[in-house]
Design an enzyme around this catalytic site. Structure first.
Site, PDB file in Angstrom:
ATOM      1  N   CYS A 264      -2.951   2.712  -9.538  1.00 39.89           N
ATOM      2  CA  CYS A 264      -1.549   2.750  -9.960  1.00 39.89           C
ATOM      3  C   CYS A 264      -0.949   1.336  -9.935  1.00 39.89           C
ATOM      4  O   CYS A 264      -1.346   0.500 -10.738  1.00 39.89           O
ATOM      5  CB  CYS A 264      -0.771   3.744  -9.105  1.00 39.89           C
ATOM      6  SG  CYS A 264       0.777   4.286  -9.875  1.00 39.89           S
TER       7      CYS A 264
ATOM      8  N   HIS B 283      -4.103   8.744  -9.399  1.00 43.10           N
ATOM      9  CA  HIS B 283      -4.374   8.665  -7.956  1.00 43.10           C
ATOM     10  C   HIS B 283      -5.621   9.482  -7.600  1.00 43.10           C
ATOM     11  O   HIS B 283      -5.535  10.709  -7.453  1.00 43.10           O
ATOM     12  CB  HIS B 283      -3.166   9.181  -7.167  1.00 43.10           C
ATOM     13  CG  HIS B 283      -1.998   8.251  -7.196  1.00 43.10           C
ATOM     14  ND1 HIS B 283      -1.838   7.224  -6.290  1.00 43.10           N
ATOM     15  CD2 HIS B 283      -0.943   8.178  -8.055  1.00 43.10           C
ATOM     16  CE1 HIS B 283      -0.721   6.562  -6.570  1.00 43.10           C
ATOM     17  NE2 HIS B 283      -0.167   7.110  -7.637  1.00 43.10           N
TER      18      HIS B 283
ATOM     19  N   GLU C 243      -7.040   9.543  -4.780  1.00 46.56           N
ATOM     20  CA  GLU C 243      -7.034   9.888  -3.357  1.00 46.56           C
ATOM     21  C   GLU C 243      -6.366  11.223  -3.062  1.00 46.56           C
ATOM     22  O   GLU C 243      -6.538  11.765  -1.959  1.00 46.56           O
ATOM     23  CB  GLU C 243      -6.349   8.775  -2.548  1.00 46.56           C
ATOM     24  CG  GLU C 243      -4.851   8.634  -2.749  1.00 46.56           C
ATOM     25  CD  GLU C 243      -4.453   7.742  -3.921  1.00 46.56           C
ATOM     26  OE1 GLU C 243      -3.330   7.204  -3.895  1.00 46.56           O
ATOM     27  OE2 GLU C 243      -5.255   7.602  -4.869  1.00 46.56           O
TER      28      GLU C 243
END
Length: 522
Positions: free
Chosen positions: A83, A178, A180
């Site tokens: 990002c 993202h 994660e």
């Protein structure tokens, strides 16, 4: 001592930075989080095998916003930007970033190019034209609109044509999404590939090896000195005590302070586990009269926290002075505490609640600090506790605030209120365990309300106190949703409390999420 290769995560202020580290650790590799503006010398000495640049709230399109240290791109190690991390990497390497005409927040579908490298053969499905598709979670208002020299597009969609980019020769990768978060189903596979295949880390971060390594490190650091530790009965201090005792045995003395605000039978359970079963030297101090005496007439939550913290310091200092050869103060500090403390030095934040910790002990003790858990996340601390042989119920116990029942009794704290509350709380927890709901909830407890309500028991009128039950489910305790306990279970809990705890005639259930409410009432 084992020297692990490691990943360096530079934090640009994302709410997800700790999740990145969690995913790296879950892939059996070691990593650390440090602020984005850490010195080049530190990064060089850290000698990372790879670097991850986190997301963040700033806009690369504006002046004076955070940038990665230039050494990141000069070390010759793989770099992955997520990002904001992708955006600053692109801008610093000759690309450009602009405010997006179409912002993306939430689910997005990307078309994946069949390039060798990070995303090769990683996708969720293919469409009718055999195009590989990847489900991801987006959260951005800016986008890279011009590729830096040497980069290619790995994935795109109409809203974000440069959704993932790569310079395969230099092993630089950027993702606008993202990986994660759990909302990106292939995120773990992406991080695993970056860490192990691209950066070349071995799968050598595991708890048995870490335990052996830490035992050696503690023995080497402490030598023949004595260590003291404030034992609370919580997970962190309990695991720290068991670990240090494994390393240095009788050189460790734990001080367990009973402030009169513990859960039912908690003092006995702690003493049984550590003193009698594990053979740890524990000094049990009953200071309940002191604590409750100083809390008389105090109703403000912050004032109560300060008094409880101050009293703990005084009692602990008094006991520590009796241990002649003590040179070390041990604490159950864990990695999120370290990260938040580092962030607090550079970021402004409002104080919602002060935190009571042994870290408030005065420097007049002249003790060196031993924090053997400071590299571990909470789930890793629990895993270490099991590896050390601590009871499952202790290791997976719900969090309990440092001030104890002092902040679960609204308003003034009285011994009578504490007795009523601990009995009601014990019934609540017992019934959750019996119904299989204890481990489905992240935190559950009773709160004493200093108000009376009219009730009827038998043929008589009652005028007694009220307790509120609180149970929440959460991944990270930053946000939480109230647990939707079955009505039959709530009815059973309520019935037992009003029948077994004389002085309580009404039970209510808290259905507030966080936000707007905090998990604890005070």
């Amino acid at each position: 001592m084992v020297m692990h290769q490691k990943i360096l995560i530079l934090d640009f202020g994302s709410q997800y930075t700790q999740l990145i580290a969690r995913r790296v650790r879950e892939s059996n590799a070691y990593c650390e989080i440090h602020p984005f503006d850490i010195s080049s010398q530190f990064i060089g000495n850290f000698a990372p095998a790879g670097i991850i640049l986190s997301g963040g709230p700033a806009s690369v399109a504006e002046n004076e916003t955070p940038r990665a240290p230039q050494i990141v791109f000069e070390l010759g190690v793989p770099v992955m930007g997520i990002c904001y991390g992708m955006q600053t990497m692109a801008a610093q390497l000759g690309g450009s970033v602009e405010n997006s005409k179409v912002r993306e927040f939430g689910y997005a579908e990307l078309q994946v190019k069949n390039l060798a490298g990070l995303l090769q053969d990683i996708h969720d499905r293919t469409d009718a034209s055999r195009q590989k598709l990847l489900d991801v979670w987006m959260s951005h208002g800016d986008s890279v609109n011009t590729l830096p020299p040497g980069f290619q597009v790995m994935a795109s969609n109409p809203a974000t044509p440069l959704a993932a980019i790569a310079d395969g020769a230099r092993r630089f990768y950027g993702m606008q999404f993202h990986p994660e978060v759990t909302h990106t189903p292939q995120g773990k596979a992406i991080i695993d590939r970056f860490v192990h295949e691209i950066c070349g880390l071995a799968y050598d971060w595991n708890m048995p090896d870490y335990l052996e390594e830490m035992v050696g490190r503690i023995r080497s650091e402490v030598g023949p000195d004595e260590v003291i530790l404030g034992l609370s009965g919580g997970v962190d201090s309990s695991v720290a005590a068991a670990l240090i005792h494994r390393a240095i045995g009788k050189q460790l003395t734990c001080v367990f302070v009973d402030n009169g605000l513990l859960r039912l039978n908690e003092a006995e359970q702690v003493m049984d586990t550590f003193s009698r079963n594990l053979g740890v030297k524990v000094i049990h101090v009953d200071a309940s009269e002191e604590f409750l005496g100083h809390l008389q007439g105090i109703t403000d939550p912050e004032a109560k926290r300060r008094i409880i913290g101050r009293e703990f310091v005084e009692v602990f200092q008094r006991e520590a002075a009796k241990i002649a050869n003590a040179r070390w103060l041990a604490q159950g500090t864990i990695y999120p505490d370290v990260i938040e403390s580092a962030g607090a030095k550079t970021k402004k934040a409002n104080t919602i609640k002060s935190h009571h910790n042994v870290g408030g002990l005065p420097e007049t003790l002249h003790l060196k600090l031993l924090e053997p858990l400071r590299e571990l996340f909470k789930d890793e601390v629990r895993e270490l506790g099991l590896t050390l042989g601590l009871p499952h119920d202790m290791v997976f116990r719900h969090p309990f605030p440092g001030p104890g029942l002092g902040v679960r009794i609204l308003g003034e704290v009285k011994r009578e209120y504490a007795e009523l509350l601990r009995r009601a709380d014990a019934i609540f927890i017992e019934e959750l365990r019996n119904a299989g709901w204890y481990e489905k909830t992240s935190q559950a407890f009773a709160v004493f309300l200093p108000v009376k309500s009219v009730g009827v028991m038998g043929d008589g009128r009652t005028y007694d106190f009220v307790v509120a039950l609180r149970a929440v489910q959460t991944e990270d305790f930053m946000t939480a949703r109230w647990a939707e306990l079955p009505y039959a279970l709530l009815a059973r809990i309520s019935s037992r409390i009003v029948n077994e705890v004389r002085g309580i005639n009404r039970v209510v259930y808290d259905i507030s999420g966080k936000p707007p409410a905090t998990i604890e009432w005070e």
